[in-house]
Design a protein around this motif. Structure first.
Motif, PDB file in Angstrom:
ATOM      1  N   LEU A  45       0.717  -1.341   0.071  1.00  0.00           N
ATOM      2  CA  LEU A  45      -0.180   0.024  -0.115  1.00  0.00           C
ATOM      3  C   LEU A  45       0.676   1.388  -0.104  1.00  0.00           C
ATOM      4  O   LEU A  45       0.455   2.090  -0.763  1.00  0.00           O
ATOM      5  CB  LEU A  45      -0.786   0.092   1.407  1.00  0.00           C
ATOM      6  CG  LEU A  45      -2.204  -0.862   1.349  1.00  0.00           C
ATOM      7  CD1 LEU A  45      -2.698  -1.098   2.400  1.00  0.00           C
ATOM      8  CD2 LEU A  45      -3.015  -0.464   0.016  1.00  0.00           C
ATOM      9  N   GLU A  46       2.065   1.301   0.748  1.00  0.00           N
ATOM     10  CA  GLU A  46       2.750   2.448   0.957  1.00  0.00           C
ATOM     11  C   GLU A  46       3.265   2.618  -0.520  1.00  0.00           C
ATOM     12  O   GLU A  46       3.711   3.720  -0.931  1.00  0.00           O
ATOM     13  CB  GLU A  46       3.826   2.289   2.002  1.00  0.00           C
ATOM     14  CG  GLU A  46       3.014   2.382   3.261  1.00  0.00           C
ATOM     15  CD  GLU A  46       4.015   1.998   4.720  1.00  0.00           C
ATOM     16  OE1 GLU A  46       5.315   1.704   4.362  1.00  0.00           O
ATOM     17  OE2 GLU A  46       3.566   1.929   5.754  1.00  0.00           O
ATOM     18  N   ALA A  94      -4.691  -2.848  11.024  1.00  0.00           N
ATOM     19  CA  ALA A  94      -3.315  -2.438  10.710  1.00  0.00           C
ATOM     20  C   ALA A  94      -3.135  -2.032   9.280  1.00  0.00           C
ATOM     21  O   ALA A  94      -2.443  -1.190   8.930  1.00  0.00           O
ATOM     22  CB  ALA A  94      -2.237  -3.410  10.938  1.00  0.00           C
ATOM     23  N   VAL A  95      -3.889  -2.934   8.349  1.00  0.00           N
ATOM     24  CA  VAL A  95      -3.742  -2.895   7.034  1.00  0.00           C
ATOM     25  C   VAL A  95      -4.509  -1.858   6.295  1.00  0.00           C
ATOM     26  O   VAL A  95      -4.020  -0.581   5.909  1.00  0.00           O
ATOM     27  CB  VAL A  95      -4.027  -4.216   6.335  1.00  0.00           C
ATOM     28  CG1 VAL A  95      -4.130  -3.831   4.886  1.00  0.00           C
ATOM     29  CG2 VAL A  95      -3.164  -5.236   6.536  1.00  0.00           C
ATOM     30  N   LEU A  96      -5.533  -1.579   7.057  1.00  0.00           N
ATOM     31  CA  LEU A  96      -6.610  -0.411   6.479  1.00  0.00           C
ATOM     32  C   LEU A  96      -6.130   0.898   7.091  1.00  0.00           C
ATOM     33  O   LEU A  96      -6.365   2.031   6.521  1.00  0.00           O
ATOM     34  CB  LEU A  96      -7.821  -0.652   7.058  1.00  0.00           C
ATOM     35  CG  LEU A  96      -8.667  -1.838   6.464  1.00  0.00           C
ATOM     36  CD1 LEU A  96     -10.121  -2.129   7.046  1.00  0.00           C
ATOM     37  CD2 LEU A  96      -8.894  -1.523   4.904  1.00  0.00           C
ATOM     38  N   GLY A  97      -5.189   0.803   8.183  1.00  0.00           N
ATOM     39  CA  GLY A  97      -4.800   1.934   8.678  1.00  0.00           C
ATOM     40  C   GLY A  97      -3.732   2.863   7.771  1.00  0.00           C
ATOM     41  O   GLY A  97      -3.716   4.174   7.786  1.00  0.00           O
ATOM     42  N   ALA A  98      -3.221   1.884   6.808  1.00  0.00           N
ATOM     43  CA  ALA A  98      -2.247   2.618   5.892  1.00  0.00           C
ATOM     44  C   ALA A  98      -3.077   3.377   4.898  1.00  0.00           C
ATOM     45  O   ALA A  98      -2.404   4.351   4.183  1.00  0.00           O
ATOM     46  CB  ALA A  98      -1.410   1.291   5.511  1.00  0.00           C
ATOM     47  N   ALA A 145      -4.226   8.537   1.103  1.00  0.00           N
ATOM     48  CA  ALA A 145      -5.051   9.914   0.647  1.00  0.00           C
ATOM     49  C   ALA A 145      -4.497  11.217   1.118  1.00  0.00           C
ATOM     50  O   ALA A 145      -4.437  11.981   0.516  1.00  0.00           O
ATOM     51  CB  ALA A 145      -6.384   9.586   1.561  1.00  0.00           C
ATOM     52  N   ALA A 146      -3.605  11.249   2.307  1.00  0.00           N
ATOM     53  CA  ALA A 146      -2.944  12.411   2.717  1.00  0.00           C
ATOM     54  C   ALA A 146      -1.817  12.812   1.649  1.00  0.00           C
ATOM     55  O   ALA A 146      -1.572  14.084   1.741  1.00  0.00           O
ATOM     56  CB  ALA A 146      -2.219  11.956   4.070  1.00  0.00           C
ATOM     57  N   ARG A 147      -1.360  11.861   1.013  1.00  0.00           N
ATOM     58  CA  ARG A 147      -0.377  12.193  -0.231  1.00  0.00           C
ATOM     59  C   ARG A 147      -1.025  12.767  -1.298  1.00  0.00           C
ATOM     60  O   ARG A 147      -0.482  13.155  -2.292  1.00  0.00           O
ATOM     61  CB  ARG A 147       0.673  11.049  -0.682  1.00  0.00           C
ATOM     62  CG  ARG A 147       1.262  10.769   0.518  1.00  0.00           C
ATOM     63  CD  ARG A 147       2.271   9.752   0.034  1.00  0.00           C
ATOM     64  NE  ARG A 147       2.289   8.518   1.049  1.00  0.00           N
ATOM     65  CZ  ARG A 147       2.581   7.360   0.940  1.00  0.00           C
ATOM     66  NH1 ARG A 147       3.257   7.045  -0.390  1.00  0.00           N
ATOM     67  NH2 ARG A 147       2.645   6.377   1.818  1.00  0.00           N
ATOM     68  N   GLY A 148      -2.515  12.899  -1.467  1.00  0.00           N
ATOM     69  CA  GLY A 148      -3.321  13.459  -2.620  1.00  0.00           C
ATOM     70  C   GLY A 148      -3.960  12.358  -3.350  1.00  0.00           C
ATOM     71  O   GLY A 148      -4.704  12.584  -4.326  1.00  0.00           O
ATOM     72  N   ALA A 149      -3.558  10.997  -2.979  1.00  0.00           N
ATOM     73  CA  ALA A 149      -4.424  10.000  -3.983  1.00  0.00           C
ATOM     74  C   ALA A 149      -5.954   9.890  -3.811  1.00  0.00           C
ATOM     75  O   ALA A 149      -6.404  10.040  -2.502  1.00  0.00           O
ATOM     76  CB  ALA A 149      -3.582   8.606  -3.421  1.00  0.00           C
ATOM     77  N   THR A 150      -6.626   9.614  -4.869  1.00  0.00           N
ATOM     78  CA  THR A 150      -8.001   8.987  -4.661  1.00  0.00           C
ATOM     79  C   THR A 150      -7.594   7.642  -4.288  1.00  0.00           C
ATOM     80  O   THR A 150      -7.212   6.950  -5.303  1.00  0.00           O
ATOM     81  CB  THR A 150      -8.914   9.403  -5.858  1.00  0.00           C
ATOM     82  OG1 THR A 150      -8.776  10.567  -6.206  1.00  0.00           O
ATOM     83  CG2 THR A 150      -9.855   8.713  -5.911  1.00  0.00           C
ATOM     84  N   VAL A 151      -8.321   7.218  -3.147  1.00  0.00           N
ATOM     85  CA  VAL A 151      -8.268   5.755  -2.706  1.00  0.00           C
ATOM     86  C   VAL A 151      -9.658   5.126  -2.854  1.00  0.00           C
ATOM     87  O   VAL A 151     -10.427   5.720  -1.895  1.00  0.00           O
ATOM     88  CB  VAL A 151      -7.648   5.680  -1.348  1.00  0.00           C
ATOM     89  CG1 VAL A 151      -7.485   4.062  -0.834  1.00  0.00           C
ATOM     90  CG2 VAL A 151      -6.230   6.407  -1.340  1.00  0.00           C
ATOM     91  N   ALA A 168     -13.282  -1.323   7.058  1.00  0.00           N
ATOM     92  CA  ALA A 168     -13.306  -0.277   5.840  1.00  0.00           C
ATOM     93  C   ALA A 168     -13.697   1.066   5.992  1.00  0.00           C
ATOM     94  O   ALA A 168     -13.028   2.147   6.101  1.00  0.00           O
ATOM     95  CB  ALA A 168     -13.525  -0.706   4.487  1.00  0.00           C
ATOM     96  N   LEU A 169     -15.034   1.051   6.522  1.00  0.00           N
ATOM     97  CA  LEU A 169     -15.795   2.285   6.689  1.00  0.00           C
ATOM     98  C   LEU A 169     -15.138   3.341   7.945  1.00  0.00           C
ATOM     99  O   LEU A 169     -15.056   4.278   8.029  1.00  0.00           O
ATOM    100  CB  LEU A 169     -17.169   2.095   7.211  1.00  0.00           C
ATOM    101  CG  LEU A 169     -18.147   1.900   5.917  1.00  0.00           C
ATOM    102  CD1 LEU A 169     -19.323   1.295   6.480  1.00  0.00           C
ATOM    103  CD2 LEU A 169     -18.204   3.030   5.325  1.00  0.00           C
ATOM    104  N   ALA A 170     -14.352   2.510   8.770  1.00  0.00           N
ATOM    105  CA  ALA A 170     -13.634   2.892  10.052  1.00  0.00           C
ATOM    106  C   ALA A 170     -12.638   3.976   9.612  1.00  0.00           C
ATOM    107  O   ALA A 170     -12.207   4.981  10.420  1.00  0.00           O
ATOM    108  CB  ALA A 170     -13.130   2.097  11.031  1.00  0.00           C
ATOM    109  N   VAL A 171     -12.055   3.875   8.116  1.00  0.00           N
ATOM    110  CA  VAL A 171     -11.215   4.560   8.003  1.00  0.00           C
ATOM    111  C   VAL A 171     -11.590   5.650   6.725  1.00  0.00           C
ATOM    112  O   VAL A 171     -10.635   6.153   6.440  1.00  0.00           O
ATOM    113  CB  VAL A 171      -9.803   3.998   7.288  1.00  0.00           C
ATOM    114  CG1 VAL A 171      -9.172   3.031   8.669  1.00  0.00           C
ATOM    115  CG2 VAL A 171     -10.095   2.889   6.545  1.00  0.00           C
ATOM    116  N   ALA A 172     -12.741   5.564   6.354  1.00  0.00           N
ATOM    117  CA  ALA A 172     -13.176   6.265   5.159  1.00  0.00           C
ATOM    118  C   ALA A 172     -13.571   7.487   5.299  1.00  0.00           C
ATOM    119  O   ALA A 172     -14.118   7.984   6.471  1.00  0.00           O
ATOM    120  CB  ALA A 172     -14.362   5.270   4.614  1.00  0.00           C
TER     121      ALA A 172
END
Length: 140
Positions: free
Chosen positions: A52-53, A77-81, A86-92, A102-106
């Motif tokens: 992911l990174e 742990a995986v979804l936390g990445a 998104a913080a780097r500007g990507a549409t995820v 997944a909704l917890a990080v959306a």
């Protein structure tokens, strides 16, 4: 059909599993601006997070069931990445078997609705409060 998703946000795909899988398969990831991340269910958490990174330089990241085979701690742990992408500007855009995790990080959802078609929804209402996860899950 043109689909516009928010940039610098994590959007979770909701709807029937077969519809979500077909929708994810329709995206053309042959462009260098789009990166699809899928995982072997036997892969460990650190390998999944690393993949992911590494996708962070793409404008659009399609995250296709990357938590399959993990326990709840591994999924978190995986979804936390995803927030870092998104913080780097990507549409995820995320299609995951565990929609609640997944909704917890959306930041929002893309709902494959049989009546309305594809609907992009923010998780916050007009007053800025976040919609209850349980309500979003039931609606999926």
């Amino acid at each position: 059909m043109t689909l516009r998703l928010p940039t610098a946000e994590v959007t979770v795909l909701l709807g029937e599993p077969i519809v979500r899988r077909r929708l994810m398969a329709m995206f053309d990831d042959s462009s260098s601006a789009i990166r699809r991340v899928t995982m072997d269910p036997a892969a460990g958490v650190s390998e999944r997070r690393r993949c992911l990174e590494e996708a962070g330089d793409a404008a659009v990241v399609l995250v296709d069931r990357v938590t399959e085979g993990l326990d709840h701690t591994g999924r978190r742990a995986v979804l936390g990445a995803l927030a870092g992408l998104a913080a780097r500007g990507a549409t995820v855009l995320v299609d995951d078997d565990d929609s609640v995790a997944a909704l917890a990080v959306a930041d929002g959802t893309l709902r494959a609705d049989p009546v309305r078609g594809l609907v992009v929804e923010a998780l916050a209402d007009r007053e800025g409060s976040v919609a209850p996860l349980e309500e979003l899950y039931r609606a999926s």
